[in-house]
Enzyme design. Structure first.
Site, short mmCIF file in Angstrom:
data_model
loop_
_atom_site.label_atom_id
_atom_site.label_comp_id
_atom_site.label_asym_id
_atom_site.label_seq_id
_atom_site.Cartn_x
_atom_site.Cartn_y
_atom_site.Cartn_z
N CYS A 134 34.83 44.34 43.55
CA CYS A 134 34.19 44.16 44.62
C CYS A 134 32.96 45.20 44.68
O CYS A 134 31.82 44.93 45.16
CB CYS A 134 35.08 44.29 45.99
SG CYS A 134 36.05 43.16 46.36
N ASP B 49 30.78 42.62 30.16
CA ASP B 49 31.98 43.41 29.97
C ASP B 49 31.79 44.65 29.30
O ASP B 49 30.90 44.67 28.35
CB ASP B 49 33.15 42.65 29.19
CG ASP B 49 34.40 43.16 29.34
OD1 ASP B 49 35.33 42.79 30.06
OD2 ASP B 49 34.67 44.41 29.05
N GLY C 35 48.12 40.19 31.02
CA GLY C 35 47.09 41.03 30.50
C GLY C 35 46.09 41.36 31.28
O GLY C 35 44.77 42.05 31.06
N HIS D 50 38.74 37.15 37.91
CA HIS D 50 37.76 36.98 36.89
C HIS D 50 37.80 36.16 35.54
O HIS D 50 39.20 36.05 35.16
CB HIS D 50 37.13 38.28 36.32
CG HIS D 50 38.30 39.18 35.70
ND1 HIS D 50 39.22 39.95 36.68
CD2 HIS D 50 38.64 39.52 34.44
CE1 HIS D 50 40.15 40.37 35.82
NE2 HIS D 50 39.84 40.10 34.34
P1 5GP Z 1 41.45 41.69 32.61
O1 5GP Z 1 42.24 42.50 31.46
O2 5GP Z 1 41.76 42.21 33.78
O3 5GP Z 1 41.39 40.22 32.33
O4 5GP Z 1 39.98 41.90 32.36
C1 5GP Z 1 39.39 43.25 32.90
C2 5GP Z 1 37.95 43.30 32.20
O5 5GP Z 1 37.22 44.18 32.80
C3 5GP Z 1 38.07 43.87 30.65
O6 5GP Z 1 37.89 43.34 29.68
C4 5GP Z 1 37.52 45.49 30.92
O7 5GP Z 1 36.62 45.88 29.65
C5 5GP Z 1 36.46 45.05 32.06
N1 5GP Z 1 36.16 46.26 32.88
C6 5GP Z 1 36.89 47.20 33.30
N2 5GP Z 1 36.22 48.02 34.00
C7 5GP Z 1 34.89 47.69 33.92
C8 5GP Z 1 33.59 48.37 34.56
O8 5GP Z 1 33.68 49.22 35.04
N3 5GP Z 1 32.46 47.41 34.38
C9 5GP Z 1 32.58 46.38 33.59
N4 5GP Z 1 31.47 45.93 33.45
N5 5GP Z 1 33.79 45.79 33.13
C10 5GP Z 1 34.67 46.32 33.41
ZN ZN Z 2 37.83 42.65 44.66
#
Ligand code: 5GP
Ligand code: ZN
Length: 114
Positions: free
Chosen positions: A7, A30, A93, A100
């Protein structure tokens, strides 16, 4: 939603490299890329997981596919292929609890995923 990282990215409080914004969906790079192209496509509206969407979100969530296609074209991924991934819940995961989709491309992909 207070204290939600994505957000804060969506409202500009936290900086990110935004590559798409149509007012309802945004996409950004990412921070820890797992492929040469690794973008995150998110609705600006906060849903903790996919299980929190409702029938009225059908159009919004469906439009993610169109945005993925646009971004795949922009990143020249049509020929090589790409993957659109959503992790739902910590067991799958998910680490950031704002829905997202990962758009991954630019390298060969294996199946099944780990
Ligand atoms: P999930 O594991 O929830 O499917 O993916 C979360 C993704 O968010 C991960 O690939 C991680 O690298 C990315 N991520 C986490 N924190 C940040 C951030 O502050 N900025 C960006 N651009 N990506 C982030
Ligand atoms: Zn949110």
């Amino acid at each position: 939603m207070d204290n939600c990282l994505f957000c804060k990215i969506a409202n500009g409080e936290i900086e990110s490299e935004i590559v798409y914004n149509d007012g309802k969906l945004i996409a950004f790079k990412d921070v820890n890329p797992q492929a040469p192209t690794h973008l995150l496509i998110i609705p600006k509206k906060h849903f903790a997981t996919l299980m929190d969407i409702e029938e009225s979100d059908r159009e919004l969530m469906g439009s993610v596919c169109t945005v993925a296609k646009i971004l795949a074209e922009k990143n020249d991924l049509e020929a090589s292929g790409f993957r659109l991934v959503l992790n739902c819940g910590s067991g799958a995961g998910q680490s950031v609890f704002h829905v997202h989709f990962h758009l991954l491309g630019g390298r060969p992909m294996k199946w099944p995923p780990g």
